[in-house]
Design an enzyme around this catalytic site. Structure first.
Site, short mmCIF file in Angstrom:
data_model
loop_
_atom_site.label_atom_id
_atom_site.label_comp_id
_atom_site.label_asym_id
_atom_site.label_seq_id
_atom_site.Cartn_x
_atom_site.Cartn_y
_atom_site.Cartn_z
N ASP A 93 39.41 28.29 28.78
CA ASP A 93 39.38 29.66 29.26
C ASP A 93 40.34 29.86 30.43
OD1 ASP A 93 37.30 29.91 27.46
OD2 ASP A 93 35.83 30.58 28.94
N ASP A 94 40.73 31.12 30.61
CA ASP A 94 41.40 31.62 31.83
C ASP A 94 42.89 31.32 31.91
OD1 ASP A 94 38.83 32.37 32.38
OD2 ASP A 94 38.64 31.29 34.26
N HIS A 126 40.02 37.11 26.24
CA HIS A 126 39.13 36.86 27.38
C HIS A 126 39.25 38.01 28.39
CE1 HIS A 126 36.42 34.34 29.59
NE2 HIS A 126 37.27 33.94 30.51
N HIS A 148 40.03 39.71 33.45
CA HIS A 148 38.85 38.89 33.75
C HIS A 148 37.83 39.69 34.55
CE1 HIS A 148 36.47 35.25 34.53
NE2 HIS A 148 37.18 34.68 33.59
N HIS A 182 41.32 32.96 36.70
CA HIS A 182 41.61 34.40 36.78
C HIS A 182 42.14 34.77 38.16
CE1 HIS A 182 37.49 34.00 38.27
NE2 HIS A 182 37.62 35.18 38.85
ZN LIG Z 1 36.87 33.04 32.37
#
Ligand SMILES: [Zn+2]
Length: 245
Positions: free
Chosen positions: A56-57, A107, A111, A211
């Site tokens: 993620d991110d 995602h 964020h 993020h």
């Molecule tokens: Zn995240």
């Protein structure tokens, strides 16, 4: 009606979800990955022996390339839930991720905590991200992981209206603030093994980005991913999340 397999997938976390009740009603429903109170999301099927690595991110120009090198060296594919604004800044990296056989997911654009955002904002965050990823990568985007795991019924409904399947997880530790890859691996291994004993596949989250900082330091997370692959490659099957869709 859900098929038995889908029921397993969406039932997901089972007994472990009960632990989250300590967090209390609404927060539980909005944030706990196993909660179904605010709607269903893909977690993992009853397929012990299957592991999905998810990141993620990102994409993160400083660390995602090293992660890709490690995954390629083991011939393992993963799923990357990207922040839309990060992806826009790193189109070549997005294309490399897809070209190397990995799956990409949405995602959100910034964020944002979508549990607290207006319906209009949720729609913008998700639509802009999917459009950007699809333009850059030339592949459809079908999966969405809510930032912070935060959702409410409208978030999941808007995601589905945009053709996005909400995805949560059942194996995560605080890798983003953990300086030791070994500690990350140890905690995730305990979770993966426990899920397997209970008959579940593992949907594992690590963070190749942040993020807050597009080039965040993610050495421990990248190293942990390599160690997990090395540990399980001989006995387990690494899959991308479309294998469970
Ligand atoms: Zn995240």
């Amino acid at each position: 009606m859900l098929s038995p397999l889908a029921a397993g997938i969406y039932g997901g976390l089972g007994a472990a979800a009960g632990l989250g009740l300590a967090a209390g009603g609404c927060a539980y429903a909005a944030y706990w990955p196993g909660s179904r109170i605010f709607g269903r999301a893909l977690i993992a099927p009853r397929r012990p022996g299957e592991l999905a690595l998810t990141f993620d991110d990102g994409p993160n120009p400083a660390f995602t390339p090293r992660l890709l090198d490690a995954l390629a060296s083991h011939d393992v594919r993963a799923t990357f839930f990207m922040v839309g604004s990060h992806a826009q800044a790193e189109p070549e990296l997005v294309r490399r991720i897809v070209a190397e056989g990995h799956l990409i997911g949405n995602h959100s654009w910034s964020h944002a905590n979508l549990a607290l955002a207006s319906a209009g904002r949720v729609g913008e965050e998700l639509a802009r991200t999917s459009q950007t990823l699809e333009q850059i990568a030339g592949v459809p985007v079908r999966l969405f992981r809510p930032p912070f795991g935060a959702r409410r019924p409208a978030v999941l409904r808007i995601a589905r209206e945009l053709g996005l399947e909400p995805v949560l997880w059942n194996a995560m530790t605080s890798d983003w603030k953990e300086p030791s890859a070994d500690a990350i691996v140890e905690r995730l291994t305990r979770t993966i093994d426990r899920l397997e004993r209970r008959g579940w596949a593992a949907n594992i989250v690590l963070h190749d980005g942040s993020h807050l900082d597009r080039s965040a330091e993610r050495e421990p997370s990248v190293a942990a991913a390599g160690e997990l692959v090395g540990r399980y490659k001989g006995t387990h099957r690494f899959v991308t999340l479309d294998a469970w869709g």
